[in-house]
Design an enzyme around this catalytic site. Structure first.
Site, PDB file in Angstrom:
ATOM      1  N   GLU A   1     -13.426  88.259 -47.529  1.00  0.00           N
ATOM      2  CA  GLU A   1     -12.219  87.883 -48.282  1.00  0.00           C
ATOM      3  C   GLU A   1     -12.325  88.319 -49.738  1.00  0.00           C
ATOM      4  OE1 GLU A   1     -11.593  84.111 -49.974  1.00  0.00           O
ATOM      5  OE2 GLU A   1     -13.309  83.192 -48.990  1.00  0.00           O
TER       6      GLU A   1
ATOM      7  N   SER B   1      -5.706  72.609 -46.980  1.00  0.00           N
ATOM      8  CA  SER B   1      -5.679  74.075 -47.033  1.00  0.00           C
ATOM      9  C   SER B   1      -5.017  74.672 -45.799  1.00  0.00           C
ATOM     10  CB  SER B   1      -7.106  74.608 -47.143  1.00  0.00           C
ATOM     11  OG  SER B   1      -7.088  76.021 -47.123  1.00  0.00           O
ATOM     12  N   ALA B   2      -4.240  75.717 -46.019  1.00  0.00           N
ATOM     13  CA  ALA B   2      -3.655  76.470 -44.901  1.00  0.00           C
ATOM     14  C   ALA B   2      -4.737  77.173 -44.084  1.00  0.00           C
ATOM     15  CB  ALA B   2      -2.643  77.487 -45.427  1.00  0.00           C
ATOM     16  N   ASP B   3      -5.973  77.193 -44.593  1.00  0.00           N
ATOM     17  CA  ASP B   3      -7.073  77.745 -43.789  1.00  0.00           C
ATOM     18  C   ASP B   3      -7.145  77.055 -42.428  1.00  0.00           C
ATOM     19  OD1 ASP B   3      -7.694  79.201 -46.069  1.00  0.00           O
ATOM     20  OD2 ASP B   3      -9.607  78.196 -46.457  1.00  0.00           O
TER      21      ASP B   3
ATOM     22  N   LYS C   1      -3.484  84.760 -55.860  1.00  0.00           N
ATOM     23  CA  LYS C   1      -4.177  84.204 -54.689  1.00  0.00           C
ATOM     24  C   LYS C   1      -3.173  84.142 -53.535  1.00  0.00           C
ATOM     25  CE  LYS C   1      -6.202  79.735 -53.312  1.00  0.00           C
ATOM     26  NZ  LYS C   1      -6.647  78.410 -53.812  1.00  0.00           N
TER      27      LYS C   1
ATOM     28  N   LYS D   1     -16.666  72.744 -48.973  1.00  0.00           N
ATOM     29  CA  LYS D   1     -17.234  72.208 -50.195  1.00  0.00           C
ATOM     30  C   LYS D   1     -17.074  70.703 -50.230  1.00  0.00           C
ATOM     31  CE  LYS D   1     -15.053  75.159 -52.509  1.00  0.00           C
ATOM     32  NZ  LYS D   1     -14.845  76.040 -51.371  1.00  0.00           N
TER      33      LYS D   1
ATOM     34  N   ASP E   1      -2.419  67.531 -49.675  1.00  0.00           N
ATOM     35  CA  ASP E   1      -3.068  68.813 -49.954  1.00  0.00           C
ATOM     36  C   ASP E   1      -4.136  69.112 -48.905  1.00  0.00           C
ATOM     37  OD1 ASP E   1      -4.171  71.113 -50.937  1.00  0.00           O
ATOM     38  OD2 ASP E   1      -4.595  70.325 -52.939  1.00  0.00           O
TER      39      ASP E   1
ATOM     40  N   VAL F   1      -9.180  82.610 -47.147  1.00  0.00           N
ATOM     41  CA  VAL F   1      -9.718  82.566 -45.781  1.00  0.00           C
ATOM     42  C   VAL F   1      -8.577  82.663 -44.776  1.00  0.00           C
ATOM     43  CG1 VAL F   1     -10.861  81.077 -44.080  1.00  0.00           C
ATOM     44  CG2 VAL F   1     -11.814  81.311 -46.392  1.00  0.00           C
TER      45      VAL F   1
HETATM   46  N1  PSU Z   1     -14.628  78.439 -50.872  1.00  0.00           N
HETATM   47  C1  PSU Z   1     -15.426  78.944 -51.836  1.00  0.00           C
HETATM   48  N2  PSU Z   1     -14.886  79.742 -52.780  1.00  0.00           N
HETATM   49  C2  PSU Z   1     -13.580  80.067 -52.751  1.00  0.00           C
HETATM   50  C3  PSU Z   1     -12.763  79.565 -51.699  1.00  0.00           C
HETATM   51  C4  PSU Z   1     -13.330  78.747 -50.793  1.00  0.00           C
HETATM   52  O1  PSU Z   1     -16.600  78.665 -51.868  1.00  0.00           O
HETATM   53  O2  PSU Z   1     -13.138  80.811 -53.634  1.00  0.00           O
HETATM   54  C5  PSU Z   1     -11.347  80.022 -51.582  1.00  0.00           C
HETATM   55  C6  PSU Z   1     -11.139  80.647 -50.192  1.00  0.00           C
HETATM   56  O3  PSU Z   1     -10.420  81.838 -50.358  1.00  0.00           O
HETATM   57  C7  PSU Z   1     -10.333  79.611 -49.454  1.00  0.00           C
HETATM   58  C8  PSU Z   1      -9.520  79.038 -50.583  1.00  0.00           C
HETATM   59  O4  PSU Z   1      -9.536  80.148 -48.443  1.00  0.00           O
HETATM   60  O5  PSU Z   1     -10.450  78.948 -51.653  1.00  0.00           O
HETATM   61  C9  PSU Z   1      -8.926  77.708 -50.244  1.00  0.00           C
HETATM   62  O6  PSU Z   1      -7.975  77.397 -51.208  1.00  0.00           O
HETATM   63  P1  PSU Z   1      -6.910  76.235 -50.939  1.00  0.00           P
HETATM   64  O7  PSU Z   1      -7.720  74.976 -51.002  1.00  0.00           O
HETATM   65  O8  PSU Z   1      -5.939  76.368 -52.079  1.00  0.00           O
HETATM   66  O9  PSU Z   1      -6.310  76.503 -49.610  1.00  0.00           O
HETATM   67 MN    MN Z   2      -4.183  73.259 -51.368  1.00  0.00          MN
END
Ligand code: PSU
Ligand code: MN
Length: 307
Positions: free
Chosen positions: A26, A141-143, A87, A160, A139, A107
């Site tokens: 990614e 993640s869409a992951d 992003k 994390k 909140d 991701v």
């Molecule tokens: N985990 C990491 N570093 C990052 C991310 C995740 O250790 O930079 C990034 C990845 O690209 C993941 C995104 O898909 O953060 C998730 O963001 P959000 O919580 O806004 O969906």
């Molecule tokens: Mn989010």
């Protein structure tokens, strides 16, 4: 599955055509997850780790509205150093393409594009997940929802500890996303080896992961993602006390500064990197390099099975 309009790097196109092992990478960790100027150096190291283990790296991102699978070094440099790199999650891809934007794929977006490109293995640092306070903020993640419908194996160090780890595991179960520990039955917490929750399954070699990938296809249960959770050895993790202090402070600042939405994850990561004076960055880099190596060995084992 999605049918993206993709431009392929030459090396990646050749490898895919010949059935050689390819690992998707990614770009959001490069543009938003790691501080400059280390980010570009690390991005190149990640690709090298994939090569060293015998696979071809395919870093995915958007350059001037073109979705690229296998960024070349000039494109990687641009996404690592230019201002205004957005992003991009899956929902952002079309708008970004139509407006000619530069963007880094999360991701979620990387998984969707990689699967459409026929790449079965993806290495990252940590997965996005359910944020703390998600019961109020919604909140998540869409992951997670993307992996529910995307056939790809994602090698990561869990999620994390800035997230609600237990809630994330529950959502992965609901969404039907498989989770196996790599040589562990504890779900890793990214910076820390143990995220505090048990796993049902553990595999102990890249060949066994390739067995699981093959069995998914044989049994027709390959339409969603498989998470391969690869923890850091305990002697390489971020000191847990330092971690807990930094996290508490980061969450307080997040609230103070009113940070929401897709800015939350980059904000907390940047806080860790500055508050630990680089200790978390070193750990973060170790995590990604280890995951790139394991993903490449899985891709090699999977390609050997197909040959
Ligand atoms: N985990 C990491 N570093 C990052 C991310 C995740 O250790 O930079 C990034 C990845 O690209 C993941 C995104 O898909 O953060 C998730 O963001 P959000 O919580 O806004 O969906
Ligand atoms: Mn989010």
């Amino acid at each position: 599955m999605n049918n993206f309009h993709i431009r392929y790097g030459t090396e990646v196109a050749d490898a895919l055509r010949d059935g050689r092992p390819v690992v998707a990478l990614e770009s959001t960790i490069v543009s938003h997850g790691l501080p400059r100027p280390d980010n570009l150096r690390v991005a190149r190291q990640i690709e090298q780790a994939v090569r060293d283990a015998g696979a071809v790296p395919a870093t995915i991102g958007m350059v001037s509205g073109r979705l690229v699978v296998g960024l070349d070094d000039a494109e990687l440099t641009r996404l690592a150093t230019a201002d205004g790199v957005t992003k991009l999650s899956v929902r952002d891809l079309a708008v970004a393409a139509a407006t000619g934007a530069d963007g880094a794929t999360t991701v979620a977006a990387t998984s969707a594009v990689a699967a459409a490109a026929g790449i079965g293995v993806f290495a990252t640092g940590g997965l996005g997940g359910v944020h703390r306070e998600a019961a109020q903020t919604f909140d998540e993640s869409a992951d997670l929802v993307t992996l529910a419908r995307t056939p790809i194996a994602v090698v990561c160090a869990g999620v994390k500890s800035i997230l609600d780890v237990g809630a994330t595991l529950e959502r992965l179960e609901t969404l039907g996303v498989g989770v196996v520990g790599y040589r562990t039955r504890r779900f890793p917490g990214f910076f820390v080896t143990d995220g505090g929750f048990d796993l049902d399954w553990s595999v102990d070699s890249p060949e066994r992961v390739a067995d699981v990938l093959a069995a998914r296809e044989q049994h027709g249960v390959h339409r969603g993602g498989l998470i391969v959770a690869n923890p850091l050895p305990t002697d390489e993790q971020l000191d847990p006390d330092l971690h807990d202090r930094t996290l508490a402070e980061g969450l307080a600042r997040l609230e103070r500064d009113g940070v929401t939405g897709k800015a939350v994850t980059p904000y907390l990561l940047a806080h860790f990197h500055s508050a630990t004076e680089g200790a978390s960055l070193a750990v973060n880099v170790r995590i990604i390099l280890r995951n790139a190596d394991l993903a490449a060995r899985i891709a090699v084992a999977a390609a050997a099975r197909r040959a």
